[in-house]
Design a protein around this motif. Structure first.
Motif, mmCIF file in Angstrom:
data_model
loop_
_atom_site.group_PDB
_atom_site.id
_atom_site.type_symbol
_atom_site.label_atom_id
_atom_site.label_comp_id
_atom_site.label_asym_id
_atom_site.label_seq_id
_atom_site.Cartn_x
_atom_site.Cartn_y
_atom_site.Cartn_z
ATOM 1 N N GLY A 21 10.836 25.570 -35.709
ATOM 2 C CA GLY A 21 9.838 24.646 -35.191
ATOM 3 C C GLY A 21 9.901 24.466 -33.694
ATOM 4 O O GLY A 21 9.445 23.443 -33.170
ATOM 5 N N GLY B 27 4.345 17.877 -40.856
ATOM 6 C CA GLY B 27 5.598 18.211 -41.507
ATOM 7 C C GLY B 27 6.364 16.967 -41.907
ATOM 8 O O GLY B 27 6.125 15.868 -41.386
ATOM 9 N N CYS B 28 7.324 17.132 -42.811
ATOM 10 C CA CYS B 28 8.028 15.975 -43.381
ATOM 11 C C CYS B 28 8.923 15.261 -42.380
ATOM 12 O O CYS B 28 9.254 14.092 -42.568
ATOM 13 C CB CYS B 28 8.857 16.425 -44.585
ATOM 14 N N ASN B 29 9.330 15.938 -41.310
ATOM 15 C CA ASN B 29 10.250 15.314 -40.354
ATOM 16 C C ASN B 29 9.551 14.496 -39.277
ATOM 17 O O ASN B 29 10.216 13.883 -38.437
ATOM 18 C CB ASN B 29 11.118 16.386 -39.678
ATOM 19 N N GLN C 221 1.062 15.005 -45.877
ATOM 20 C CA GLN C 221 2.374 15.305 -45.306
ATOM 21 C C GLN C 221 3.110 16.255 -46.237
ATOM 22 O O GLN C 221 3.155 16.044 -47.448
ATOM 23 C CB GLN C 221 3.195 14.038 -45.087
ATOM 24 N N LEU C 222 3.645 17.304 -45.667
ATOM 25 C CA LEU C 222 4.287 18.339 -46.463
ATOM 26 C C LEU C 222 5.620 17.875 -47.034
ATOM 27 O O LEU C 222 6.307 17.028 -46.451
ATOM 28 C CB LEU C 222 4.536 19.583 -45.607
ATOM 29 N N LYS D 279 9.528 18.812 -47.834
ATOM 30 C CA LYS D 279 10.482 19.510 -46.973
ATOM 31 C C LYS D 279 10.520 20.992 -47.319
ATOM 32 O O LYS D 279 10.576 21.374 -48.486
ATOM 33 C CB LYS D 279 11.872 18.899 -47.121
ATOM 34 N N THR D 280 10.472 21.821 -46.289
ATOM 35 C CA THR D 280 10.490 23.271 -46.480
ATOM 36 C C THR D 280 11.768 23.911 -45.964
ATOM 37 O O THR D 280 12.083 25.038 -46.328
ATOM 38 C CB THR D 280 9.307 23.926 -45.748
ATOM 39 N N PHE E 1 8.148 24.446 -40.153
ATOM 40 C CA PHE E 1 6.976 23.694 -40.586
ATOM 41 C C PHE E 1 7.278 22.207 -40.733
ATOM 42 O O PHE E 1 6.369 21.381 -40.702
ATOM 43 C CB PHE E 1 6.468 24.230 -41.932
ATOM 44 N N ASP E 2 8.548 21.854 -40.904
ATOM 45 C CA ASP E 2 8.914 20.445 -41.087
ATOM 46 C C ASP E 2 8.650 19.617 -39.834
ATOM 47 O O ASP E 2 8.570 18.391 -39.905
ATOM 48 C CB ASP E 2 10.389 20.327 -41.484
ATOM 49 N N THR E 3 8.567 20.265 -38.679
ATOM 50 C CA THR E 3 8.294 19.552 -37.428
ATOM 51 C C THR E 3 7.001 20.049 -36.781
ATOM 52 O O THR E 3 6.832 19.927 -35.572
ATOM 53 C CB THR E 3 9.465 19.720 -36.440
ATOM 54 N N SER E 4 6.105 20.605 -37.585
ATOM 55 C CA SER E 4 4.849 21.149 -37.065
ATOM 56 C C SER E 4 3.662 20.341 -37.566
ATOM 57 O O SER E 4 3.779 19.542 -38.501
ATOM 58 C CB SER E 4 4.683 22.615 -37.491
#
Length: 403
Positions: free
Chosen positions: A80, A155-157, A178-179, A181-182, A186-189
């Motif tokens: 990310g 993303g989840c973060n 909101q996604l 966790k991957t 992607f978690d910070t996108s």
């Protein structure tokens, strides 16, 4: 005045307290092993899960990117790390014309300067809903409708919730999903359709010179899916031969995954080798300690025998002391590992530069039980020699002769 009965465990605890430095050293030795075993296993499982997540979500066989930005797109996908790079949107049609290419879809990458959801730059990823075959399949788990203009998926973060609005480049966007966790970048996108991404790039012109702000026909990458029966490396070479002079380079997804898998396998091997070394070291040191201290405790054991303790009772006492050392050390080591691995998972992921996705609670429970059982065996196993020596000798006579 009440007097507590003298049990084997209470006597063992008293003996351990009587030698605090020795006891502390033994507990720390077991704790070090438990820390490495539990923490290392959780780390390995998390990296393995991240690898599986990457394989499932990759979608594309080949990524066409501007020359010199191969590492940037991998960093964006894996960790990310925000990046901004462009080439001509006409590359999409050119790549689509290569023999063996089945599908193509453009993406646009924009690195933000800041955002009200977090204290660090994040990656905006624009995609074309009409041609996309990479992002939308796994967005469908979180989004129940096509992503409209002005809508984003985060993303989840990111510290925001569905229904809230985020501002990038003085433009407001509505969070529609909101996604989960991957374990990837992607978690910070932030994801948006290509039209919205280009509008965000135009608005960013005041803060940062984006070529796409002046030229709407620029993109960052082309996702490529190859036809069945074609080799990804051959298709990638054909793209390079045709368009390398036009600043087009490729990243073969299979090669990237293989490289990551190789790094993961090497890291896992080192973890298990270190764990094995520490286990042998812990058992060996404890065997030596229990064996050496046995001679120094002759007077103590002779007193127990005079008071009526049997050889079995003395064996139980030694095993109790070793079990207590193992229990305290194992709990301390696993607790320390949990304190390091769980709260700092994001930092560990960025430090390793690999996809990182923590296992489910069920898997973690299984790992914890396995780690506890293996760590716990150190003490009893190490004290077996001393226990056998006591159980096979006429302890009272031997100790009288040694006084």
């Amino acid at each position: 005045m009440d007097r507590k009965p003298l049990t084997t465990v209470s006597i063992a605890i008293h003996n351990l307290k009587h030698k605090p430095f020795r006891t502390t050293g033994l507990i720390l030795l077991v704790a070090l092993f438990a820390f490495t075993l539990f923490g290392g296993t959780v780390l390995s499982k998390s990296l393995e899960n991240g690898m599986n997540s990457l394989s499932k979500r990759m979608g594309a066989d080949i990524l066409a990117v501007p020359y010199g930005y191969e590492a940037d797109i991998q960093s964006a996908l894996l960790r990310g790390e925000p990046s901004t790079f462009y080439f001509d949107a006409g590359t999409t049609e050119k790549v689509a014309a290569i023999n063996g290419v089945e599908k193509v879809s453009p993406q646009l990458y924009i690195a933000t300067l800041d955002a009200d959801c977090c204290a660090y730059p994040i990656q905006l990823i624009g995609f074309d809903p009409k041609t996309d075959f990479v992002i939308q399949p796994w967005l469908s788990d979180s989004l129940d409708h096509p992503l409209a203009d002005g809508e984003i998926v985060i993303g989840c973060n990111l510290n925001a919730k569905v229904g809230q609005k985020l501002t990038f480049f003085n433009q407001t966007f509505l969070i529609t999903a909101q996604l989960d966790k991957t374990g990837m970048g992607f978690d910070t996108s932030v994801f948006m359709n290509l039209t919205t991404a280009k509008q965000a790039a135009r608005e960013s012109e005041r803060q940062k010179a984006h070529p796409v702000a002046k030229d709407a026909d620029l993109i960052s990458s082309v996702m490529v899916k190859i036809k069945n029966g074609y080799d990804g490396k051959d298709v990638a070479n054909n793209i390079l031969k045709a368009y390398a002079k036009e600043n087009v380079h490729v990243v073969v997804a299979k090669n990237m995954i293989s490289n990551i898998s190789g790094n993961l396998q090497g890291l896992t091997t080192y973890i298990y080798i270190l764990t094995g070394i520490l286990w042998v070291l812990a058992v060996g040191v404890l065997i030596i300690v229990f064996s050496v201290t046995l001679n120094g405790r002759k007077r103590e054991f002779s007193v127990f025998r005079v008071l009526g303790a049997t050889k079995r009772k003395l064996v139980s006492l030694i095993l109790s002391e070793s079990c207590l050392v193992s229990i305290f050390g194992t709990i301390a080591g696993m607790a320390a590992a949990a304190f390091v691995v769980f709260p700092f998972s994001t930092y560990i992921s960025s430090l390793l530069g690999l996809p990182y996705l923590q296992p489910s609670h069920g898997t973690l429970s299984g790992v914890a039980v396995m780690s506890f059982m293996i760590s716990f065996t150190i003490g009893p196993l190490a004290s077996v020699y001393a226990a056998i020596k006591i159980g096979s000798s006429e302890i009272y006579t031997v100790m009288k002769e040694g006084e």
